[in-house]
Design a protein around this motif. Structure first.
Motif, mmCIF file in Angstrom:
data_model
loop_
_atom_site.group_PDB
_atom_site.id
_atom_site.type_symbol
_atom_site.label_atom_id
_atom_site.label_comp_id
_atom_site.label_asym_id
_atom_site.label_seq_id
_atom_site.Cartn_x
_atom_site.Cartn_y
_atom_site.Cartn_z
ATOM 1 N N PRO A 218 -4.440 -9.263 -5.280
ATOM 2 C CA PRO A 218 -5.003 -10.564 -5.680
ATOM 3 C C PRO A 218 -6.496 -10.767 -5.420
ATOM 4 C CG PRO A 218 -3.902 -10.435 -3.680
ATOM 5 C CD PRO A 218 -3.645 -9.149 -4.126
ATOM 6 N N GLY A 219 -7.182 -9.783 -4.776
ATOM 7 C CA GLY A 219 -8.538 -9.763 -4.470
ATOM 8 C C GLY A 219 -9.463 -9.179 -5.637
ATOM 9 N N CYS A 220 -9.145 -8.213 -6.335
ATOM 10 C CA CYS A 220 -9.702 -7.591 -7.407
ATOM 11 C C CYS A 220 -8.937 -7.465 -8.637
ATOM 12 C CB CYS A 220 -10.413 -6.352 -7.079
ATOM 13 S SG CYS A 220 -9.424 -5.045 -6.753
ATOM 14 N N VAL B 205 -7.112 -17.297 -0.023
ATOM 15 C CA VAL B 205 -6.521 -18.636 0.726
ATOM 16 C C VAL B 205 -6.108 -19.561 -0.741
ATOM 17 C CG1 VAL B 205 -7.092 -20.887 1.683
ATOM 18 C CG2 VAL B 205 -7.754 -18.734 2.882
ATOM 19 N N HIS B 206 -6.769 -19.555 -1.762
ATOM 20 C CA HIS B 206 -6.380 -20.216 -2.763
ATOM 21 C C HIS B 206 -5.079 -19.761 -3.473
ATOM 22 C CE1 HIS B 206 -6.390 -21.568 -6.939
ATOM 23 N NE2 HIS B 206 -7.275 -22.639 -6.473
ATOM 24 N N ASP B 207 -5.037 -18.453 -3.326
ATOM 25 C CA ASP B 207 -3.863 -17.935 -3.886
ATOM 26 C C ASP B 207 -2.648 -18.114 -3.042
ATOM 27 O OD1 ASP B 207 -4.949 -16.949 -5.964
ATOM 28 O OD2 ASP B 207 -4.753 -14.844 -5.603
ATOM 29 N N CYS B 208 -2.682 -18.103 -1.836
ATOM 30 C CA CYS B 208 -1.623 -18.583 -0.637
ATOM 31 C C CYS B 208 -1.279 -20.246 -0.941
ATOM 32 C CB CYS B 208 -2.179 -18.610 0.518
ATOM 33 S SG CYS B 208 -2.508 -16.627 1.233
ATOM 34 N N LEU C 107 1.548 -13.055 0.381
ATOM 35 C CA LEU C 107 0.114 -12.863 0.945
ATOM 36 C C LEU C 107 -0.105 -13.653 2.132
ATOM 37 C CD1 LEU C 107 -2.621 -11.684 0.284
ATOM 38 C CD2 LEU C 107 -3.031 -13.664 -1.375
ATOM 39 N N ALA C 108 0.366 -15.016 2.217
ATOM 40 C CA ALA C 108 0.316 -15.409 3.329
ATOM 41 C C ALA C 108 1.049 -14.914 4.567
ATOM 42 C CB ALA C 108 0.678 -17.058 3.181
ATOM 43 N N CYS D 247 -5.437 -4.392 -1.905
ATOM 44 C CA CYS D 247 -5.787 -2.888 -2.075
ATOM 45 C C CYS D 247 -6.531 -2.393 -0.967
ATOM 46 C CB CYS D 247 -6.449 -2.578 -3.576
ATOM 47 S SG CYS D 247 -8.270 -3.239 -3.600
ATOM 48 N N ALA D 248 -6.711 -1.134 -0.821
ATOM 49 C CA ALA D 248 -7.540 -0.581 0.369
ATOM 50 C C ALA D 248 -8.928 -1.150 0.153
ATOM 51 C CB ALA D 248 -7.524 0.979 0.303
ATOM 52 N N ARG D 249 -9.669 -1.020 -0.984
ATOM 53 C CA ARG D 249 -11.035 -1.521 -1.196
ATOM 54 C C ARG D 249 -11.277 -2.880 -0.514
ATOM 55 N NH1 ARG D 249 -13.811 -0.608 -6.706
ATOM 56 N NH2 ARG D 249 -12.257 -1.833 -7.442
ATOM 57 N N CYS D 250 -10.287 -3.710 -1.140
ATOM 58 C CA CYS D 250 -10.421 -5.166 -0.724
ATOM 59 C C CYS D 250 -10.058 -5.368 0.968
ATOM 60 C CB CYS D 250 -9.570 -6.212 -1.430
ATOM 61 S SG CYS D 250 -10.256 -6.182 -3.205
#
Length: 234
Positions: A21-23, A84-87, A95-96, A35-38
């Motif tokens: 969800p980050g990238c 947070v928006h995705d949660c 994710l939460a 992911c590990a990078r995020c």
């Protein structure tokens, strides 16, 4: 970490999308919910619970707390804002719960939170919860409780007033809006407890103060506070 918490996270990993969800990159088998990078980019605050950190200072002279902290910094357009928006708005309960687990691991290493006996989330109004289908703060609290092996009580505190969003309100308006917004549903459940009050993002602290005033009124109750993120200076 409790067996039920591990089983729940395993089930979530089976049914939710495998993109970060980050990238947006495809998650690898060994990745958790990001992911590990995020994960390496997560802006940890490094605050300690009882050392006069910026979160604790928010409540000085207003709310008597044993310890207070935020695990991450929150910045507009930043990684935490997206998570947070995705949660909150995209149904990412998994994710939460994962981020709650991250919070739990940080709190587990901080002796200030060792005496906690009960984890309590900031509640949503029943109308808002029906619309959204869940309370993201309750999922964060479940994730924390699973790591700390403490009970989580989402039913001891209720929101009596549908206060709406605080995002566009001034600091003063936020405080006025939260007046008499919460009540105890089960006073006996928090009497004598060391409560960890949990929310997602700390801004002015108006919501947490209103909850804390109600919880602290229970006989023998002590209070600590943990939020996912702190919307202060980096």
């Amino acid at each position: 970490m409790s067996l039920s918490f591990r089983l729940w996270t395993d089930v979530l990993q089976l049914f939710f999308p495998d993109s970060c969800p980050g990238c947006g990159e495809t998650l690898r088998q060994h990745d958790a919910r990001i992911c590990a990078r995020c994960s390496a980019r997560l802006p940890y605050t490094g605050f300690r619970g009882g050392t006069g950190n910026p979160v604790e200072k928010v409540f000085w002279g207003r709310t008597p707390v044993q310890a207070a902290t935020a695990v991450f910094y929150f910045a507009k357009t930043g990684l935490l804002q997206k998570l947070v928006h995705d949660c909150k708005y995209r149904g990412r309960r998994d994710l939460a719960l994962y981020l709650g687990g991250c919070m739990g691991k940080v709190l587990q290493e901080d002796s200030s939170f060792g005496p906690v006996t009960l984890v309590v989330p900031v509640p949503l109004h029943r109308r808002r919860q029906r619309q959204r289908g869940y309370n993201q703060a309750a999922l964060l609290a479940e994730g924390i409780a699973g790591v700390l092996c403490r009970p989580c009580a989402s039913d001891v505190l209720r929101r009596t007033k549908n206060t709406g969003t605080q995002t566009r309100r001034s600091r003063t308006a936020r405080w006025e809006n939260m007046a008499d917004a919460f009540a105890l549903s089960k006073p006996e459940a928090v009497a004598g407890a060391h409560i960890l009050l949990v929310d997602d993002v700390l801004t002015t602290g108006a919501t947490l103060d209103a909850c804390a005033a109600v919880l602290s009124a229970a006989p023998g109750a002590r209070l600590s506070i943990a939020t996912l993120a702190y919307a202060g200076e980096l």
